[in-house]
Scaffold this active site. Sequence first.
Site, PDB file in Angstrom:
ATOM      1  N   PRO A   2      -0.054 -30.033 -21.558  1.00 57.03           N
ATOM      2  CA  PRO A   2       0.621 -30.733 -22.269  1.00 57.03           C
ATOM      3  C   PRO A   2       0.258 -32.321 -22.479  1.00 57.03           C
ATOM      4  O   PRO A   2       0.369 -32.549 -21.244  1.00 57.03           O
ATOM      5  CB  PRO A   2       1.944 -30.239 -22.107  1.00 57.03           C
ATOM      6  CG  PRO A   2       2.106 -29.359 -21.372  1.00 57.03           C
ATOM      7  CD  PRO A   2       0.611 -29.186 -20.491  1.00 57.03           C
ATOM      8  N   LYS A  72       4.295 -38.417 -19.460  1.00 54.25           N
ATOM      9  CA  LYS A  72       4.380 -37.092 -19.670  1.00 54.25           C
ATOM     10  C   LYS A  72       5.728 -36.423 -19.113  1.00 54.25           C
ATOM     11  O   LYS A  72       5.747 -35.233 -18.872  1.00 54.25           O
ATOM     12  CB  LYS A  72       3.102 -36.301 -19.263  1.00 54.25           C
ATOM     13  CG  LYS A  72       1.803 -36.728 -20.225  1.00 54.25           C
ATOM     14  CD  LYS A  72       0.369 -35.613 -19.714  1.00 54.25           C
ATOM     15  CE  LYS A  72      -0.562 -36.633 -19.656  1.00 54.25           C
ATOM     16  NZ  LYS A  72      -1.858 -35.945 -19.020  1.00 54.25           N
ATOM     17  N   ARG A 295     -13.653 -32.542 -16.192  1.00 54.84           N
ATOM     18  CA  ARG A 295     -13.279 -32.329 -17.730  1.00 54.84           C
ATOM     19  C   ARG A 295     -14.748 -32.140 -18.545  1.00 54.84           C
ATOM     20  O   ARG A 295     -15.739 -32.630 -18.125  1.00 54.84           O
ATOM     21  CB  ARG A 295     -12.761 -33.628 -18.027  1.00 54.84           C
ATOM     22  CG  ARG A 295     -11.458 -34.113 -17.525  1.00 54.84           C
ATOM     23  CD  ARG A 295     -11.022 -35.651 -17.951  1.00 54.84           C
ATOM     24  NE  ARG A 295      -9.829 -35.938 -17.397  1.00 54.84           N
ATOM     25  CZ  ARG A 295      -8.824 -35.857 -17.584  1.00 54.84           C
ATOM     26  NH1 ARG A 295      -8.435 -35.042 -18.688  1.00 54.84           N
ATOM     27  NH2 ARG A 295      -7.722 -36.292 -16.819  1.00 54.84           N
TER      28      ARG A 295
END
Length: 305
Positions: A2, A72, A295
């Site tokens: 998220p 976050k 990534r």
Amino acid sequence: MPELPEVQTVVTELNRKLSGKKIVEVSVRLPKIVALGPGTLPPKRRAQVHKVIKFIKLLKGQKIKSVTRRAKIIIIDFYGPLSLLVHLKMTGQFIYFRKSQLQKRVRILNKPTAPLLSLPTKYTHVIFTFTDGAKLFFNDTRQFGYLKLVSDAELPHVRELQEFGPEPLARAFSSQVFENILKRRPNMPIKQLLVDQSLIAGIGNIYSDEISFRAKVRPARRVKTLNEKERHAVFAAIPFILKKGIAAKGSSVGDFVRTDGSWGTMGKYHYVYMRAGQPCKICGTMIRSMKFGARTSSFCPKCQK
Ligand SMILES: [Zn+2]
């Protein structure tokens, strides 16, 4: 994982659903997921039973004042001098059901083949029950998330709350602030700068790819090679893309779900993220992907320079 739009979606929904609610019961099914005090959690967490007992005791009877976030991290503030900090990390989820909804079944894994399950599932680690019979479930398949209870006096000493760069949707995030961040990292690829939480808060893999696409710059471009027009395009794309993500209630390309168990719809609007090998929605060129350490980043070799 998220990112800001997904966490903001959870925060907005929980703030509406939980404000004014009083906790009557807390069930901790996986002790290592909860913590007490401002300290940073070690990578290998151990379950401490006495802490779990205290965690439950402190929360029982607490009434929720508001739900907000910093970067976050979700901050559940109580009328008592306590705050519960929650990091969803990779796969954390909050699902809230009113008493009449408790039989509802949800698909907590985002695969078409994932089964519909009633809660709690084996991935449900903490359950809060409120005076009206409503329940809040914390699910986390990979168990990297945490719920950390701190007193208001300890709040300024929580390290993970201090380590973030500016909020990209705050008024204070001006083009001058962004230019100063760029000046600090001239050799960094723009993708890496966007996801560095100490420079800008809340942007991860999904939104950095989409921001780069909208700004028409390749993710690997070093900051110092961007001309003024490109720098401004990146700056303008940041709030545009993040607000689009919030309006779509987040992206459920990962295992993100909204607090009613439904999926966010941002995935439909991705131009590049997770679209490697598919044609660009603008020019038809095949979307390519490249590795950035751990990534993967996707981009259109024609639309992005
Ligand atoms: Zn293209």
